[in-house]
Structure formats: structure tokens, C-alpha cells
Enzyme design. Structure first.
Site, PDB file in Angstrom:
ATOM      1  N   GLU A 178       1.150   5.640  12.524  1.00 51.86           N
ATOM      2  CA  GLU A 178      -0.243   5.223  13.044  1.00 51.86           C
ATOM      3  C   GLU A 178      -0.322   3.840  13.290  1.00 51.86           C
ATOM      4  O   GLU A 178      -1.093   3.440  14.178  1.00 51.86           O
ATOM      5  CB  GLU A 178      -1.088   5.672  11.897  1.00 51.86           C
ATOM      6  CG  GLU A 178      -2.695   5.729  12.186  1.00 51.86           C
ATOM      7  CD  GLU A 178      -3.624   6.334  11.187  1.00 51.86           C
ATOM      8  OE1 GLU A 178      -3.113   7.509  10.782  1.00 51.86           O
ATOM      9  OE2 GLU A 178      -4.576   5.752  10.816  1.00 51.86           O
ATOM     10  N   ASP A 179       0.483   2.887  12.676  1.00 52.42           N
ATOM     11  CA  ASP A 179       0.050   1.520  12.430  1.00 52.42           C
ATOM     12  C   ASP A 179       1.202   0.791  12.935  1.00 52.42           C
ATOM     13  O   ASP A 179       1.205  -0.526  13.093  1.00 52.42           O
ATOM     14  CB  ASP A 179      -0.407   1.052  11.049  1.00 52.42           C
ATOM     15  CG  ASP A 179      -1.644   1.707  10.773  1.00 52.42           C
ATOM     16  OD1 ASP A 179      -2.391   1.994  11.398  1.00 52.42           O
ATOM     17  OD2 ASP A 179      -1.740   1.866   9.577  1.00 52.42           O
ATOM     18  N   ASP A 232      -3.004   8.871  -1.003  1.00 53.90           N
ATOM     19  CA  ASP A 232      -3.653   7.812   0.022  1.00 53.90           C
ATOM     20  C   ASP A 232      -5.200   7.505  -0.462  1.00 53.90           C
ATOM     21  O   ASP A 232      -5.539   6.286  -0.239  1.00 53.90           O
ATOM     22  CB  ASP A 232      -3.455   8.169   1.344  1.00 53.90           C
ATOM     23  CG  ASP A 232      -3.595   7.006   2.522  1.00 53.90           C
ATOM     24  OD1 ASP A 232      -3.182   5.892   2.191  1.00 53.90           O
ATOM     25  OD2 ASP A 232      -3.974   7.522   3.522  1.00 53.90           O
ATOM     26  N   HIS A 282       0.773  -1.195  -0.033  1.00 48.72           N
ATOM     27  CA  HIS A 282       0.054   0.143  -0.202  1.00 48.72           C
ATOM     28  C   HIS A 282       0.782   1.179   0.195  1.00 48.72           C
ATOM     29  O   HIS A 282       0.635   2.160  -0.868  1.00 48.72           O
ATOM     30  CB  HIS A 282      -0.906  -0.094   1.196  1.00 48.72           C
ATOM     31  CG  HIS A 282      -1.519   1.388   1.391  1.00 48.72           C
ATOM     32  ND1 HIS A 282      -2.525   2.002   0.735  1.00 48.72           N
ATOM     33  CD2 HIS A 282      -1.281   2.271   2.587  1.00 48.72           C
ATOM     34  CE1 HIS A 282      -2.909   3.173   1.106  1.00 48.72           C
ATOM     35  NE2 HIS A 282      -2.081   3.213   2.248  1.00 48.72           N
ATOM     36  N   HIS A 296       4.084   7.050   5.450  1.00 51.09           N
ATOM     37  CA  HIS A 296       2.882   7.751   5.874  1.00 51.09           C
ATOM     38  C   HIS A 296       1.985   6.979   6.971  1.00 51.09           C
ATOM     39  O   HIS A 296       1.299   7.437   7.790  1.00 51.09           O
ATOM     40  CB  HIS A 296       2.003   8.091   4.744  1.00 51.09           C
ATOM     41  CG  HIS A 296       1.204   7.056   4.264  1.00 51.09           C
ATOM     42  ND1 HIS A 296       1.616   6.414   3.401  1.00 51.09           N
ATOM     43  CD2 HIS A 296      -0.193   7.013   4.591  1.00 51.09           C
ATOM     44  CE1 HIS A 296       0.526   5.760   2.967  1.00 51.09           C
ATOM     45  NE2 HIS A 296      -0.526   5.693   3.778  1.00 51.09           N
ATOM     46  N   ASP A 297       2.160   5.548   7.147  1.00 49.67           N
ATOM     47  CA  ASP A 297       1.412   4.751   8.106  1.00 49.67           C
ATOM     48  C   ASP A 297       2.367   4.250   9.126  1.00 49.67           C
ATOM     49  O   ASP A 297       1.665   3.518   9.883  1.00 49.67           O
ATOM     50  CB  ASP A 297       0.683   3.741   7.333  1.00 49.67           C
ATOM     51  CG  ASP A 297      -0.683   4.246   6.532  1.00 49.67           C
ATOM     52  OD1 ASP A 297      -1.043   5.109   7.205  1.00 49.67           O
ATOM     53  OD2 ASP A 297      -1.109   3.739   5.646  1.00 49.67           O
TER      54      ASP A 297
HETATM   55 ZN    ZN Z   1      -2.471   4.679   3.727  1.00 54.43          ZN
END
Ligand code: ZN
Length: 183
Positions: A64-65, A121, A36, A60-61
Site C-alpha cells: 500500500e505504501d 493494526d 508501526h 502489511h503496509d
Molecule cells: Zn498498518
């Protein structure tokens, strides 16, 4: 010597692959999560986005993840890239519906590079929902997602006409597909 852009892209790709190791996308194909973020970075690169947006696209993630922190990103990639990732990171302390509302209201306030990153995104996510839909996402849930993505995107457009056009094409294809699937 400043690392070449190619070297930076590869370093960010490796960092993301390690951070997301073992994670898979929600879709039926259960693709590795890192696919992704590579897709988001590729969309940005193909549409002439600035280098910092492409590098932040790969990362970018992570905050957050994964276990990655803002401080880790500042140390590894500097404050500009870390700042862009921070703009693309939801506050997971907040309930999901609040986060979704905030994405709409905050979209117009982001930097130009973050707007392009967030739009890429949304494009990648819209594609995924149709190319490899999550098994438990019924028609209504997909309609709800597409509508929400459109409302966020409205506040992100106006920076990169090529990306704006790609979002619109992807969004219209999603609506056409949903209309054709009405039970
Ligand atoms: Zn994303």
C-alpha cells in the site's frame, strides 16, 4: 532446509525496514514508519496469532505504501504471506471515503489470519493517535477515527479472544480520553 521462524521474522523485518526507509508516522513524534509494523507484529505474537499472520504483520503496509508489489512479496515470502498482505491492502485507486466504507463491509469476509492482522493494526493505530497524535488531527477528527475503527473491528472479532479484549480495552481508553478532552 526450511528457514526457522526466527530467521523468517528477521528477514521480513529487514525487508520492511528497507521498503519503508525514509518514511515516518504522521504523529508529532515522527517515528520511523517501520516502528508501526513491528508493533503490529509484536501485538500478534504476544497474543498467539499464527506465524503467517505475524510475518504478514511485518509486511502489511509494503504494497500500500511503498514501491513493493504483490509479485515481489510472492517471490520473497510465498503466496500465503503475500495473500494476507493483499487482504490488508486498500485499493488506492478508490477515494478515501469509499476505502473506509469497504473496510467495514469487507471485514467479516476476511480469512481468520487476516482478521487478526487487521485487528492488531487497528489497535496500534488507536494507540498512536493518543500517544503521538498527528498535529492536524483535532478532537472531531479523532472521534471520527475511533468510531470508524470500532465499526471495522466489529467485523474482525471472534477469532482471537485475547486480541478482541485488547482492542476493547484500547477502544474504551480512547473514548475515555476523548471524553475528558471535550473543549
Ligand atoms: Zn498498518
Amino acid at each position: 532446509m526450511e528457514a526457522s521462524f526466527t530467521a523468517q521474522v528477521l528477514r521480513a523485518s529487514l525487508f520492511a525496514a528497507r521498503a519503508h526507509a525514509g518514511q515516518v508516522r504522521k504523529g508529532a513524534a515522527a517515528e520511523p514508519y517501520v516502528n508501526h509494523v513491528i508493533e503490529v507484529a509484536a501485538i500478534l505474537a504476544e497474543h498467539g496469532a499464527p506465524e503467517e499472520a505475524i510475518l504478514a504483520g511485518l509486511l502489511h503496509d509494503t504494497v500500500e505504501d511503498t514501491e513493493t508489489t504483490d509479485e515481489d512479496l510472492v517471490a520473497a515470502f510465498g503466496p500465503i504471506i503475500a495473500g494476507l498482505v493483499a487482504e490488508a491492502t486498500d485499493d488506492k485507486e478508490k477515494p478515501k471515503e469509499i476505502r473506509k466504507a469497504l473496510q467495514i463491509s469487507q471485514a467479516p469476509k476476511h480469512s481468520e489470519a487476516a482478521k487478526q492482522l487487521k485487528l492488531a493494526d487497528k489497535i496500534a493505530n488507536l494507540r498512536s493517535i493518543f500517544d503521538s497524535p498527528p498535529a492536524n488531527w483535532n478532537h472531531a477528527r479523532r472521534i471520527e477515527y475511533v468510531g470508524w475503527a470500532g465499526r471495522v473491528a466489529a467485523g474482525l472479532k471472534g477469532v482471537n479472544p485475547g486480541l478482541d479484549a485488547l482492542f476493547d480495552t484500547t477502544y474504551r481508553a480512547a473514548l475515555t480520553r476523548l471524553a475528558s478532552e471535550v473543549p
